[in-house]
Write a protein that holds these residues in place. Structure first.
Motif, PDB file in Angstrom:
ATOM      1  N   LEU A  63       0.922   3.715   2.034  1.00 41.75           N
ATOM      2  CA  LEU A  63       1.407   3.991   3.390  1.00 41.75           C
ATOM      3  C   LEU A  63       2.593   3.084   3.732  1.00 41.75           C
ATOM      4  CD1 LEU A  63       1.255   5.377   6.142  1.00 41.75           C
ATOM      5  CD2 LEU A  63      -0.435   3.647   6.817  1.00 41.75           C
ATOM      6  N   GLN A  64       2.476   1.790   3.396  1.00 43.77           N
ATOM      7  CA  GLN A  64       3.568   0.867   3.668  1.00 43.77           C
ATOM      8  C   GLN A  64       4.824   1.278   2.884  1.00 43.77           C
ATOM      9  OE1 GLN A  64       1.350  -2.659   2.540  1.00 43.77           O
ATOM     10  NE2 GLN A  64       1.475  -3.450   4.646  1.00 43.77           N
ATOM     11  N   THR A  92       3.528  -1.852  14.250  1.00 44.67           N
ATOM     12  CA  THR A  92       2.559  -2.853  13.805  1.00 44.67           C
ATOM     13  C   THR A  92       2.498  -2.907  12.287  1.00 44.67           C
ATOM     14  OG1 THR A  92       1.242  -2.527  15.795  1.00 44.67           O
ATOM     15  CG2 THR A  92       0.134  -3.555  13.916  1.00 44.67           C
ATOM     16  N   ILE A  93       2.398  -1.733  11.657  1.00 47.56           N
ATOM     17  CA  ILE A  93       2.334  -1.674  10.196  1.00 47.56           C
ATOM     18  C   ILE A  93       3.616  -2.257   9.594  1.00 47.56           C
ATOM     19  CG2 ILE A  93       2.264  -0.118   8.199  1.00 47.56           C
ATOM     20  CD1 ILE A  93       0.482   1.748   9.940  1.00 47.56           C
ATOM     21  N   MET A  94       4.765  -1.902  10.165  1.00 46.58           N
ATOM     22  CA  MET A  94       6.038  -2.397   9.635  1.00 46.58           C
ATOM     23  C   MET A  94       6.148  -3.907   9.804  1.00 46.58           C
ATOM     24  SD  MET A  94       7.499   0.124   8.201  1.00 46.58           S
ATOM     25  CE  MET A  94       9.157  -0.461   7.932  1.00 46.58           C
ATOM     26  N   ASN A 115       1.837   2.102  16.383  1.00 41.48           N
ATOM     27  CA  ASN A 115       1.111   1.879  15.129  1.00 41.48           C
ATOM     28  C   ASN A 115       2.105   1.635  13.991  1.00 41.48           C
ATOM     29  OD1 ASN A 115      -0.760   1.782  13.100  1.00 41.48           O
ATOM     30  ND2 ASN A 115      -1.712   3.736  13.568  1.00 41.48           N
ATOM     31  N   ILE A 116       3.162   2.406  13.970  1.00 40.90           N
ATOM     32  CA  ILE A 116       4.195   2.240  12.941  1.00 40.90           C
ATOM     33  C   ILE A 116       4.824   0.860  13.063  1.00 40.90           C
ATOM     34  CG2 ILE A 116       6.472   3.046  12.180  1.00 40.90           C
ATOM     35  CD1 ILE A 116       5.478   5.891  12.908  1.00 40.90           C
ATOM     36  N   LEU A 156       6.414   4.285   4.575  1.00 44.20           N
ATOM     37  CA  LEU A 156       7.129   3.930   5.802  1.00 44.20           C
ATOM     38  C   LEU A 156       8.452   3.235   5.488  1.00 44.20           C
ATOM     39  CD1 LEU A 156       4.207   2.755   8.130  1.00 44.20           C
ATOM     40  CD2 LEU A 156       5.344   4.980   8.052  1.00 44.20           C
ATOM     41  N   ARG A 172       3.714  -6.081   9.793  1.00 41.90           N
ATOM     42  CA  ARG A 172       2.869  -6.674   8.749  1.00 41.90           C
ATOM     43  C   ARG A 172       3.506  -6.510   7.372  1.00 41.90           C
ATOM     44  NH1 ARG A 172      -2.781  -4.363  11.257  1.00 41.90           N
ATOM     45  NH2 ARG A 172      -2.848  -5.823  12.997  1.00 41.90           N
ATOM     46  N   THR A 173       4.142  -5.379   7.164  1.00 39.88           N
ATOM     47  CA  THR A 173       4.815  -5.122   5.889  1.00 39.88           C
ATOM     48  C   THR A 173       5.953  -6.111   5.681  1.00 39.88           C
ATOM     49  OG1 THR A 173       4.254  -2.767   6.044  1.00 39.88           O
ATOM     50  CG2 THR A 173       6.040  -3.372   4.540  1.00 39.88           C
ATOM     51  N   LEU A 183       1.356   9.237  12.919  1.00 41.00           N
ATOM     52  CA  LEU A 183       1.029   7.933  13.485  1.00 41.00           C
ATOM     53  C   LEU A 183       1.752   7.765  14.819  1.00 41.00           C
ATOM     54  CD1 LEU A 183       1.521   5.810  10.244  1.00 41.00           C
ATOM     55  CD2 LEU A 183      -0.663   6.478  11.244  1.00 41.00           C
ATOM     56  N   THR A 211       0.845  -1.188   0.000  1.00 41.38           N
ATOM     57  CA  THR A 211       0.000   0.000   0.000  1.00 41.38           C
ATOM     58  C   THR A 211       0.888   1.248   0.000  1.00 41.38           C
ATOM     59  OG1 THR A 211      -0.091   0.221   2.399  1.00 41.38           O
ATOM     60  CG2 THR A 211      -1.748  -1.222   1.366  1.00 41.38           C
TER      61      THR A 211
END
Length: 158
Positions: free
Chosen positions: A113-114, A144-146, A141-142, A117, A148-149, A137, A111
């Motif tokens: 956003l990903q 968590t997103i990272m 949260n960062i 980052l 998953r990325t 963010l 995405t």
């Protein structure tokens, strides 16, 4: 550029400069020397630096040019005895290039956003706290997103 501006704007670039020099020179000690020499040059030309549109970019370009000068002075020569080793290195470089291309394709499927980052963390070398300040963010949260990325990239790289 004043001493305070230099300390505030240029000195924090050292980690980025060190990574850049290591990528170009492939030698940690030589890279550290190149960064110190570049900082010395920037300090002596700080008045010119203050007139630059983007002092950060000017500093990084100065380092890049210095590293290129170092590489040109080295003028590597091939010894026939090490030619086989050099050919093996080329084969490893081709494999690495294929992995980088695979990584680029995997990142392209993320995405926006990903991708942003990943860019902020690895291309610009920012910390999670700095990324949080830029994006709005939270650090958790960062993270968590990272996480998953990373999982997505790992899955696509297999």
């Amino acid at each position: 550029m004043t001493t305070e501006q230099f300390i505030r704007d240029i000195i924090p670039l050292q980690p980025t400069m060190r990574r850049m020099a290591q990528q170009l020179l492939h030698d940690k000690a030589l890279a550290d020397d190149a960064v110190q020499e570049t900082l010395t040059r920037l300090w002596t030309k700080r008045r010119k630096l203050s007139r630059a549109d983007d002092p950060r970019a000017y500093s990084l370009r100065t380092l890049h040019n210095h590293c290129i000068d170092i590489l040109r002075k080295q003028r590597p020569t091939l010894d026939p005895a090490t030619l086989a080793d050099s050919l093996a290195d080329v084969a490893q470089t081709d494999e690495a290039e294929q992995r980088y291309q695979q990584l680029d394709r995997a990142i392209a499927t993320l995405t926006p956003l990903q991708q942003q980052l990943i860019n902020l963390k690895y291309t610009q070398g920012l910390s999670t706290r700095q990324i949080a300040d830029l994006t709005g963010l939270t650090p958790s949260n960062i993270d968590t997103i990272m996480s998953r990325t990373y999982a997505q990239i790992k899955h696509k790289m297999q």
